[in-house]
Design a protein around this motif. Structure first.
Motif, PDB file in Angstrom:
ATOM      1  N   ARG A   1       0.657  -1.242  -0.301  1.00 35.97           N
ATOM      2  CA  ARG A   1       0.165  -0.218  -0.655  1.00 35.97           C
ATOM      3  C   ARG A   1       0.813   1.115  -0.045  1.00 35.97           C
ATOM      4  O   ARG A   1       2.133   1.089   0.924  1.00 35.97           O
ATOM      5  CB  ARG A   1      -0.958   0.446   0.988  1.00 35.97           C
ATOM      6  CG  ARG A   1      -0.189   0.208   2.131  1.00 35.97           C
ATOM      7  CD  ARG A   1      -1.262   0.121   4.004  1.00 35.97           C
ATOM      8  NE  ARG A   1      -0.286   0.670   4.873  1.00 35.97           N
ATOM      9  CZ  ARG A   1       0.282   0.084   5.515  1.00 35.97           C
ATOM     10  NH1 ARG A   1       0.710  -1.429   5.486  1.00 35.97           N
ATOM     11  NH2 ARG A   1       0.826   1.031   6.747  1.00 35.97           N
TER      12      ARG A   1
ATOM     13  N   TYR B   1       1.753   7.697   2.070  1.00 40.41           N
ATOM     14  CA  TYR B   1       2.640   9.284   1.555  1.00 40.41           C
ATOM     15  C   TYR B   1       3.384   9.994   2.969  1.00 40.41           C
ATOM     16  O   TYR B   1       2.928   9.287   3.955  1.00 40.41           O
ATOM     17  CB  TYR B   1       1.572   9.966   1.130  1.00 40.41           C
ATOM     18  CG  TYR B   1       1.103   9.599  -0.078  1.00 40.41           C
ATOM     19  CD1 TYR B   1       1.906   9.580  -1.066  1.00 40.41           C
ATOM     20  CD2 TYR B   1      -0.317   8.240  -0.429  1.00 40.41           C
ATOM     21  CE1 TYR B   1       1.108   9.429  -2.507  1.00 40.41           C
ATOM     22  CE2 TYR B   1      -0.924   7.805  -1.792  1.00 40.41           C
ATOM     23  CZ  TYR B   1       0.018   8.316  -2.483  1.00 40.41           C
ATOM     24  OH  TYR B   1      -0.051   7.725  -3.921  1.00 40.41           O
TER      25      TYR B   1
ATOM     26  N   GLU C   1      -1.806   8.224   4.582  1.00 41.48           N
ATOM     27  CA  GLU C   1      -2.656   6.904   3.849  1.00 41.48           C
ATOM     28  C   GLU C   1      -3.964   8.012   2.928  1.00 41.48           C
ATOM     29  O   GLU C   1      -4.440   7.264   2.976  1.00 41.48           O
ATOM     30  CB  GLU C   1      -2.904   5.779   4.355  1.00 41.48           C
ATOM     31  CG  GLU C   1      -1.350   5.265   5.083  1.00 41.48           C
ATOM     32  CD  GLU C   1      -1.613   4.288   5.107  1.00 41.48           C
ATOM     33  OE1 GLU C   1      -2.088   3.467   5.045  1.00 41.48           O
ATOM     34  OE2 GLU C   1      -1.157   3.521   6.969  1.00 41.48           O
TER      35      GLU C   1
ATOM     36  N   HIS D   1      -4.054   8.842  -0.113  1.00 37.20           N
ATOM     37  CA  HIS D   1      -3.828   9.564  -2.044  1.00 37.20           C
ATOM     38  C   HIS D   1      -3.759  10.738  -1.871  1.00 37.20           C
ATOM     39  O   HIS D   1      -3.651  10.309  -3.473  1.00 37.20           O
ATOM     40  CB  HIS D   1      -4.787   8.397  -1.792  1.00 37.20           C
ATOM     41  CG  HIS D   1      -4.919   6.518  -1.536  1.00 37.20           C
ATOM     42  ND1 HIS D   1      -3.637   5.982  -2.260  1.00 37.20           N
ATOM     43  CD2 HIS D   1      -5.498   6.132  -0.853  1.00 37.20           C
ATOM     44  CE1 HIS D   1      -4.541   5.188  -1.157  1.00 37.20           C
ATOM     45  NE2 HIS D   1      -4.980   4.735  -0.427  1.00 37.20           N
TER      46      HIS D   1
ATOM     47  N   ARG E   1      -1.213  12.913  -3.459  1.00 38.97           N
ATOM     48  CA  ARG E   1      -0.419  12.515  -4.275  1.00 38.97           C
ATOM     49  C   ARG E   1       0.710  13.785  -4.084  1.00 38.97           C
ATOM     50  O   ARG E   1       1.566  13.743  -4.257  1.00 38.97           O
ATOM     51  CB  ARG E   1      -0.184  12.367  -5.918  1.00 38.97           C
ATOM     52  CG  ARG E   1      -0.908  10.724  -6.010  1.00 38.97           C
ATOM     53  CD  ARG E   1      -0.946  10.364  -7.361  1.00 38.97           C
ATOM     54  NE  ARG E   1      -1.800   9.061  -7.500  1.00 38.97           N
ATOM     55  CZ  ARG E   1      -1.740   8.174  -7.594  1.00 38.97           C
ATOM     56  NH1 ARG E   1       0.102   8.121  -7.519  1.00 38.97           N
ATOM     57  NH2 ARG E   1      -1.488   7.143  -7.634  1.00 38.97           N
TER      58      ARG E   1
END
Length: 377
Positions: free
Chosen positions: A223, A226, A274, A276, A278
C-alpha cells in the motif's frame, strides 16, 4: 559468479547491485529512472534507536544489523566512486517541546533501554551546548550518538556511479511483466523482451511497482504510505544552523530536522498519511514548519526551496518482503515502508547471501507469501 537481473533502482536495488557486483557477480539493472521514487523523497536517517515504534519488535534486529552494515557499505562505496557519499555520523538528538512531550520522551527511552538500545538522557542545557540554535524552552533531551544519516539523493547517485564503474548494465526501461512458472524465463518491459538465462537470478526490488508487475504468482499486499517532506536553504550568516539530526515531539507530533552539509540545506519531515493525495498536503506542511520552528527558531530565516511528497511501500505488518518466490530463480525485495534507507544495507547483504546459496535466519518474518489469502483463511 552468478548472473543477476535486478528490477528496480531505488536505494534497495542500487545497494544490492553494488554489493553483488563487488563480489564479482554479473549484474543487469532495469529501471527507467533510478532513485526517483521513495528514495528521492526520503529523509535518510540511519536510526535503529530513534526510529523504534511500539509493537514492532520483529523489526528491531533487522534495523540494528542494517545500522552495523552501513559504515562498511560506505567504506566500500568510497573505493569505487569519486562522488560525494552523503554519509554523516554526527549523531542524533531527540528533544521534547513541552512537559507532556518530556514524559513521552522518558517512556520511549525506557522502552529503548529494555531492548538494549543506547539512548542517553541529557539535560536541555547539554543539548543546547551541542546545538546552540535549539529553542531554550525545551523540556527534555536524549542523545543517540550511534544514529547516523545519509543524504539519499547523493548516496543513490554515488551508488549508481559505482555500479557503472564496476560494469553493471543499466537498462532504462520499465518492467511490466515476468514470464514465470517454475522459473522466470523472460522479462517484459514497455519497449522490449529480455530473456533470462537458465542459471540467471532475478531480484524484484521495484518498491510499490513490484505489486503491479504481472506474470508471476504475486502475493504482495503493498500500500502507498505518503509522506510530506520540506527542504530549506540556510543563509550564509546562519550556517551551520545545526550539525546533528534533531528529532522532536511537539504536542505529541513527531518532527525531524536533518542538516545536509553537502549543500547547506535542511530537510524537515515527515508526515505519514494514507489519504492518497499525491501532492503536499497544506495542513501537513503547516504542521511541519510550525513544529520545526518551535524546536529550531532560526528556521524562520531560511528559504523554503522544496515541498514534496513521496509514497513508501507498506505491508500489512510493516515488515519487508524479502525471500525467494515460488519461481525458483526469483527473489522478492520490497515493502520496506519507513525504513527503506536504513534497511537497504541489510537487504543488499541478505539478497547477496540468498544468491550465493546461503539461508539467512532472520528472514523468517519476511516471507513474501505470508499475506497470501490462503495463509489467512
Amino acid at each position: 559468479m552468478a548472473k543477476v537481473t535486478i528490477i528496480g533502482a531505488g536505494i534497495v536495488g542500487l545497494a544490492t547491485a553494488f554489493s553483488l557486483t563487488r563480489r564479482a557477480h554479473q549484474v543487469r539493472l532495469i529501471d527507467p529512472s533510478p532513485a526517483s521514487g521513495a528514495t528521492h523523497y526520503a529523509g535518510g536517517m540511519l536510526a535503529p534507536v530513534a526510529e523504534v515504534q511500539y509493537r514492532q519488535e520483529k523489526l528491531f534486529p533487522l534495523m540494528k544489523d542494517a545500522a552495523r552494515y552501513w559504515p562498511e557499505l560506505i567504506a566500500h562505496l568510497a573505493e569505487h566512486t569519486a562522488l560525494p557519499l552523503g554519509f554523516d555520523d554526527s549523531g542524533t538528538l531527540v528533544v521534547a517541546a513541552d512537559h507532556a512531550d518530556g514524559q513521552h520522551l522518558e517512556e520511549l527511552a525506557l522502552y529503548q533501554h529494555a531492548f538494549a538500545m543506547p539512548a542517553e538522557r541529557i539535560t536541555t542545557r547539554q543539548a543546547r551546548t551541542e546545538e546552540p540554535a535549539l529553542s531554550p524552552r525545551l523540556t527534555g533531551a536524549v542523545s543517540i550518538p550511534g544514529d547516523f544519516q545519509i543524504y539519499p539523493r547523493v548516496c543513490a547517485e554515488a551508488l549508481l556511479d559505482a555500479c557503472r564503474t564496476l560494469g553493471v548494465c543499466h537498462i532504462a526501461e520499465a518492467v511490466t511483466h515476468l514470464k514465470a512458472a517454475e522459473r522466470v524465463t523472460a522479462i517484459h518491459t514497455t519497449e522490449s523482451v529480455y530473456e533470462v538465462d537458465e542459471d540467471e537470478q532475478v531480484v524484484l526490488a521495484a518498491g510499490l511497482g513490484a505489486g503491479e508487475i504481472t506474470g508471476w504468482d504475486n502475493p504482495l499486499q503493498l500500500r502507498p504510505v505518503y509522506g510530506d517532506i520540506l527542504r530549506v536553504r540556510v543563509p550564509a550568516a546562519l550556517q551551520p544552523l545545526c550539525t546533528k539530526v534533531v528529532r522532536a515531539f511537539v504536542e505529541d507530533r513527531p518532527v525531524y530536522i536533518i542538516p545536509r552539509a553537502v549543500d547547506q540545506t535542511i530537510a524537515i519531515g515527515a508526515s505519514t498519511r494514507e489519504d492518497h493525495l499525491r501532492e503536499p498536503k497544506v495542513g501537513a506542511v503547516y504542521d511541519l514548519l510550525r513544529d520545526a520552528i518551535r524546536i529550531l527558531p532560526g528556521l524562520e530565516e531560511c528559504e523554503l526551496i522544496e515541498a514534496a511528497t513521496g509514497a513508501r511501500p507498506g505491508s500489512p505488518d510493516d515488515l519487508p518482503y524479502l525471500g525467494r518466490a515460488r519461481a525458483r530463480n526469483l527473489i522478492v525485495s520490497t515493502g520496506y515502508f519507513r525504513h527503506g534507507i536504513l534497511l537497504s544495507s541489510w537487504a543488499a547483504r541478505r539478497t547477496t547471501e540468498l544468491i550465493e546459496g546461503l539461508a539467512p535466519e532472520d528472514l523468517q518474518h519476511c516471507d513474501p507469501y505470508r499475506h497470501e489469502r490462503s495463509h489467512t483463511l
